[in-house]
Structures are given as structure tokens and as C-alpha cells.
Design an enzyme around this catalytic site. Structure first.
Site, PDB file in Angstrom:
ATOM      1  N   LYS A 114       0.836  -1.139   0.117  1.00  0.00           N
ATOM      2  CA  LYS A 114      -0.050  -0.075   0.004  1.00  0.00           C
ATOM      3  C   LYS A 114       0.648   1.173  -0.044  1.00  0.00           C
ATOM      4  O   LYS A 114       0.462   2.341  -0.502  1.00  0.00           O
ATOM      5  CB  LYS A 114      -1.003  -0.069   1.102  1.00  0.00           C
ATOM      6  CG  LYS A 114      -2.132  -1.113   1.017  1.00  0.00           C
ATOM      7  CD  LYS A 114      -3.255  -0.919   1.932  1.00  0.00           C
ATOM      8  CE  LYS A 114      -4.418  -1.553   1.368  1.00  0.00           C
ATOM      9  NZ  LYS A 114      -5.479  -1.612   2.109  1.00  0.00           N
ATOM     10  N   LYS A 198      -4.889  -8.755  -6.455  1.00  0.00           N
ATOM     11  CA  LYS A 198      -6.050  -8.979  -5.770  1.00  0.00           C
ATOM     12  C   LYS A 198      -7.334  -7.988  -5.941  1.00  0.00           C
ATOM     13  O   LYS A 198      -6.939  -6.762  -6.441  1.00  0.00           O
ATOM     14  CB  LYS A 198      -5.890  -8.842  -4.290  1.00  0.00           C
ATOM     15  CG  LYS A 198      -6.100  -7.959  -3.353  1.00  0.00           C
ATOM     16  CD  LYS A 198      -6.223  -8.040  -1.887  1.00  0.00           C
ATOM     17  CE  LYS A 198      -6.236  -6.814  -1.316  1.00  0.00           C
ATOM     18  NZ  LYS A 198      -6.706  -6.896  -0.110  1.00  0.00           N
ATOM     19  N   LYS A 201     -10.764  -2.455  -3.932  1.00  0.00           N
ATOM     20  CA  LYS A 201     -11.565  -1.291  -3.704  1.00  0.00           C
ATOM     21  C   LYS A 201     -11.016   0.043  -4.412  1.00  0.00           C
ATOM     22  O   LYS A 201     -11.643   0.783  -5.047  1.00  0.00           O
ATOM     23  CB  LYS A 201     -12.189  -0.528  -2.398  1.00  0.00           C
ATOM     24  CG  LYS A 201     -12.881  -1.608  -1.579  1.00  0.00           C
ATOM     25  CD  LYS A 201     -12.838  -1.213  -0.019  1.00  0.00           C
ATOM     26  CE  LYS A 201     -13.463  -2.135   0.833  1.00  0.00           C
ATOM     27  NZ  LYS A 201     -12.815  -1.987   2.217  1.00  0.00           N
TER      28      LYS A 201
HETATM   29  N1  AQP Z   1      -9.732  -9.687  -3.239  1.00  0.00           N
HETATM   30  C1  AQP Z   1      -9.944 -10.279  -2.098  1.00  0.00           C
HETATM   31  N2  AQP Z   1     -10.256 -11.554  -1.870  1.00  0.00           N
HETATM   32  C2  AQP Z   1     -10.576 -11.947  -0.820  1.00  0.00           C
HETATM   33  N3  AQP Z   1     -10.930 -11.567   0.573  1.00  0.00           N
HETATM   34  C3  AQP Z   1     -10.751 -10.133   0.289  1.00  0.00           C
HETATM   35  N4  AQP Z   1     -10.726  -8.882   1.352  1.00  0.00           N
HETATM   36  C4  AQP Z   1     -10.541  -7.851   0.637  1.00  0.00           C
HETATM   37  N5  AQP Z   1     -10.188  -8.107  -0.819  1.00  0.00           N
HETATM   38  C5  AQP Z   1     -10.181  -9.477  -0.883  1.00  0.00           C
HETATM   39  C6  AQP Z   1     -11.396  -9.238   2.660  1.00  0.00           C
HETATM   40  O1  AQP Z   1     -12.372  -8.510   2.801  1.00  0.00           O
HETATM   41  C7  AQP Z   1     -12.239  -8.036   4.218  1.00  0.00           C
HETATM   42  C8  AQP Z   1     -12.360  -6.688   4.398  1.00  0.00           C
HETATM   43  O2  AQP Z   1     -11.273  -5.844   3.927  1.00  0.00           O
HETATM   44  P1  AQP Z   1     -11.136  -4.322   4.139  1.00  0.00           P
HETATM   45  O3  AQP Z   1     -12.288  -3.624   3.732  1.00  0.00           O
HETATM   46  O4  AQP Z   1     -10.986  -4.173   5.537  1.00  0.00           O
HETATM   47  O5  AQP Z   1      -9.710  -3.835   3.287  1.00  0.00           O
HETATM   48  P2  AQP Z   1      -8.922  -4.609   2.255  1.00  0.00           P
HETATM   49  O6  AQP Z   1      -8.652  -5.806   2.401  1.00  0.00           O
HETATM   50  O7  AQP Z   1      -7.835  -3.402   2.290  1.00  0.00           O
HETATM   51  O8  AQP Z   1     -10.015  -4.272   1.064  1.00  0.00           O
HETATM   52  P3  AQP Z   1      -9.621  -3.936  -0.182  1.00  0.00           P
HETATM   53  O9  AQP Z   1     -10.608  -4.147  -1.336  1.00  0.00           O
HETATM   54  O10 AQP Z   1      -8.126  -4.388  -0.728  1.00  0.00           O
HETATM   55  O11 AQP Z   1      -9.207  -2.340  -0.336  1.00  0.00           O
HETATM   56  P4  AQP Z   1      -8.218  -1.524  -0.778  1.00  0.00           P
HETATM   57  O12 AQP Z   1      -8.428  -1.311  -2.318  1.00  0.00           O
HETATM   58  O13 AQP Z   1      -8.561  -0.085  -0.089  1.00  0.00           O
HETATM   59  O14 AQP Z   1      -6.782  -2.058  -0.357  1.00  0.00           O
HETATM   60  C9  AQP Z   1     -10.884  -8.405   5.056  1.00  0.00           C
HETATM   61  O15 AQP Z   1     -10.990  -9.622   5.556  1.00  0.00           O
HETATM   62  C10 AQP Z   1     -10.299  -8.802   3.687  1.00  0.00           C
HETATM   63  O16 AQP Z   1      -9.131  -9.994   3.772  1.00  0.00           O
END
Ligand code: AQP
Length: 333
Positions: A114, A198, A201
Site C-alpha cells: 500500500k 487481488k 476497492k
Molecule cells: N480480493 C480479496 N479476496 C478475498 N478477500 C478479500 N478481502 C479484501 N479483498 C479481498 C477481505 O475483505 C475483508 C475486508 O477488507 P477491508 O475492507 O478491510 O480492506 P482491504 O483488504 O484493504 O480491501 P481492499 O478491497 O483491498 O481495499 P483497498 O483497495 O482499499 O486496499 C478482509 O477480511 C479482507 O481480507
């Protein structure tokens, strides 16, 4: 013994199929088991580790609550609350940041991903994010944490922090080391534009993910445009290792139909992607469209969402403040 479940989702908008299959769908199954005591948190303190628009953040908090409920979490059975409204999280994160070691945090791959190349410009919060996550979990004597595979390393750090606190202050078993609950066969949903990244968002292209608010036509269009290779669908599971996009789509289909990879491969071996994608669209639309419609309906009723958070915040505050009192005594405050 009841299992104590805790997990959180960041209110950073664009909740997607990866969040659903990796985490939220699991939350619903755990919520439905009467043997479990579940707490699900909208982790806005985590969200501000990268810059957020305040107005948008507020609306994303409601959207996350609406997504939990629309997906099937029952606020009467599970506690749904907002992290920033329970001050124990920030306070205990500070105390635990005096226990966690720099060397441990330096190994966290999520920070490296990140922060990117210019990590000097990343916030301190982004760096210490896993310590706040440890505080979230440990405050509630959590036994199990349902998360996506990307969070496994943070969970291991949480266990290390718990153990070091217990050792340093000679309070055996005060903090319970939680177990991760991560799906075994398919735990990381990948981007529709690149099978090695992956689904996330913050990815600029909306075509890279299925949002939980997408309507039927958007879902069908995104699946149609999802990257694949030129070969037909494989007949052996081993072939998937070199075909990340195929693996991702087959994994999504298998997850949503509760089948193994092998069963899906047996069903579609040798067929072309356009035929498979039609079937995949059907199962994704069947699962996601009702959630999307329900989210929109719930967002029209802000008072209902506010009430869920108010009740949840009170319940969480009650548990967390007791734990904080004990921590104060142990630390010597
Ligand atoms: N691609 C993914 N596959 C499986 N699990 C996922 N999670 C996120 N992306 C995937 C799981 O969703 C839960 C909530 O995630 P979060 O909102 O707390 O943050 P994150 O993991 O940072 O989500 P993103 O989509 O990847 O956001 P950005 O783009 O902001 O970095 C967690 O349990 C996570 O494991």
C-alpha cells in the site's frame, strides 16, 4: 464453549465480490450458527490510514452497515458497531504499540504494497495498522477471526502481540491468541483485469471488480469483459497454476455454487470461455443482485442503520471498557 467471532471491514466504498467471498459471506454463516457470539465492526479508524473525503467516509459507514445486513447478518443476533465510537480501540492500540516491535511491523507485506515505492510519505497509521487490528481483536477476547487470505499475516502479528503482552506483564492467558478462519481452497479473489492482483476497492478501473451495488447488467458486462486466456477451459486442476485468470473465474464459480474446483473443471473442461462466462454471470447475478437491491433499499432508511450502530456501539463499549480497566491495572496506570 461459544466461539467469539470478531472481524472488521473498512468503510472505503466499492465493497466488492472479493470482500464478500473472502469475508462477509463467512460472517453470515457464522452469524447463523447459534454456537457463536459475533461482533462485526465498521473499521473507520483503519480507513483513515489513507486519505478519505469526510463526507464520503460518513456515507460509506452507512453503506457498510447496509451491506452487512443486506448480505444476511442479523443485527439482533450479531453486534454491528463503528470502531471510532468505541474509544478503547484507539487507547489499546497505543498501549499495544509499546509492546509490538518495529521488526515485526517491518515484515508486513500489506504496508509494503500500500505504501508503494515512496514509503517515507506513507502515514504512520498505515504502518501501525496491524497494531490497531490487534487491539480490535484482543479487546473482545476473540477466539476466531474470519478474514480473507490477505489478512493472515496481520493475524499472526496479533497472536505475537498477545503473547508478548502476557509474557511481559506476567499475566498468563490474559489476551487470548485468536485463530484465523480463512477459506482453504479459494481465499483470494483476483482482479478481472489482472489475475495476479487481488480484487480491490482502490483499483482505478471499475471493470476490475464486481461491486456489491452493481446491477444485473453491470455484472454481466464486467464478466463478459473479464480478462481470460485464449485456450478453452482446462481439464486438469494443475493447469490452473499457469492460468491465473482462468483460476480466478473458476474459483468464483466454485465458491458461489459450493463446489470444489475439480467439480467445476469436470463440468466445463474443454468448453470455451464465452459459454462458461454465461453460466458464471447467472450464478453471480443470482447471489449479488438481491444483495445490491437490498443495500439500495436499506440506504433509504438511515434511521434504521443509525439505530443498528447506536445499539451495537453501546454493546461493544460495555465489553471493551471492562477490558480496558483490566489493562490499566496490569500496565500500572
Ligand atoms: N480480493 C480479496 N479476496 C478475498 N478477500 C478479500 N478481502 C479484501 N479483498 C479481498 C477481505 O475483505 C475483508 C475486508 O477488507 P477491508 O475492507 O478491510 O480492506 P482491504 O483488504 O484493504 O480491501 P481492499 O478491497 O483491498 O481495499 P483497498 O483497495 O482499499 O486496499 C478482509 O477480511 C479482507 O481480507
Amino acid at each position: 464453549m461459544k466461539k467469539k467471532i470478531f472481524s472488521g471491514v473498512q468503510p472505503t466504498g466499492n465493497l466488492h465480490l472479493g470482500n464478500y467471498l473472502g469475508a462477509i459471506k463467512n460472517f453470515v454463516d457464522l452469524n447463523n450458527d447459534t454456537q457463536n457470539e459475533c461482533i462485526f465492526c465498521v473499521v473507520d479508524l483503519h480507513a483513515i490510514t489513507v486519505s478519505q473525503n469526510p463526507k464520503q467516509l460518513k456515507s460509506n459507514i452507512y453503506e457498510t452497515v447496509a451491506t452487512f445486513v443486506a448480505s444476511g447478518i442479523d443485527p439482533q443476533k450479531s453486534t454491528i458497531f463503528n470502531q471510532s465510537q468505541v474509544s478503547a480501540h484507539s487507547e489499546v492500540a497505543w498501549i499495544l504499540s509499546c509492546v509490538a516491535r518495529m521488526g515485526w511491523l517491518n515484515r508486513m507485506t500489506q504496508f509494503k504494497e500500500k505504501a508503494g515505492k515512496d514509503k517515507e510519505k506513507a502515514s504512520i497509521g498505515l504502518y501501525s495498522y496491524p497494531v490497531l487490528m490487534a487491539a480490535d481483536i484482543l479487546l473482545y477476547d476473540t477466539t476466531h477471526v474470519p478474514v480473507g487470505e490477505d489478512q493472515k499475516q496481520h493475524l499472526e502479528l496479533c497472536r505475537d502481540v498477545a503473547q508478548k503482552f502476557n509474557n511481559d506483564f506476567e499475566v498468563k492467558d490474559f489476551f487470548k491468541a485468536p485463530e484465523p478462519l480463512i477459506k482453504k481452497e479459494f481465499s483470494r479473489i483476483m482482479s478481472f483485469k489482472d489475475g495476479l492482483k487481488k480484487m480491490s476497492k482502490s483499483e482505478v478501473s471499475d471493470l476490475s471488480r464486481i461491486n456489491l451495488t452493481d446491477d444485473k447488467d453491470q455484472i454481466i458486462n464486467k464478466i463478459k469483459k473479464a480478462k481470460t486466456d485464449t485456450l478453452p477451459l482446462p481439464s486438469k486442476i494443475e493447469e490452473l497454476e499457469k492460468r491465473p485468470e482462468a483460476k480466478n473465474l473458476i474459483g468464483i464459480y466454485s465458491s458461489l455454487t459450493n463446489n470444489t474446483f475439480q467439480k467445476t473443471i469436470d463440468e466445463f473442461a474443454g468448453k470455451n470461455f464465452s459459454e462458461f462466462k454465461n453460466n458464471l454471470s447467472d450464478v453471480v447475478v443470482n447471489e449479488i443482485n438481491p444483495i445490491s437491491l437490498k443495500i439500495k433499499e436499506l440506504l433509504e432508511d438511515k434511521d434504521f442503520l443509525k439505530k443498528i450502530l447506536k445499539d451495537g456501539n453501546e454493546k461493544a463499549n460495555e465489553i471493551a471498557s471492562k477490558k480496558v480497566k483490566e489493562i490499566h491495572k496490569i500496565v500500572g496506570f
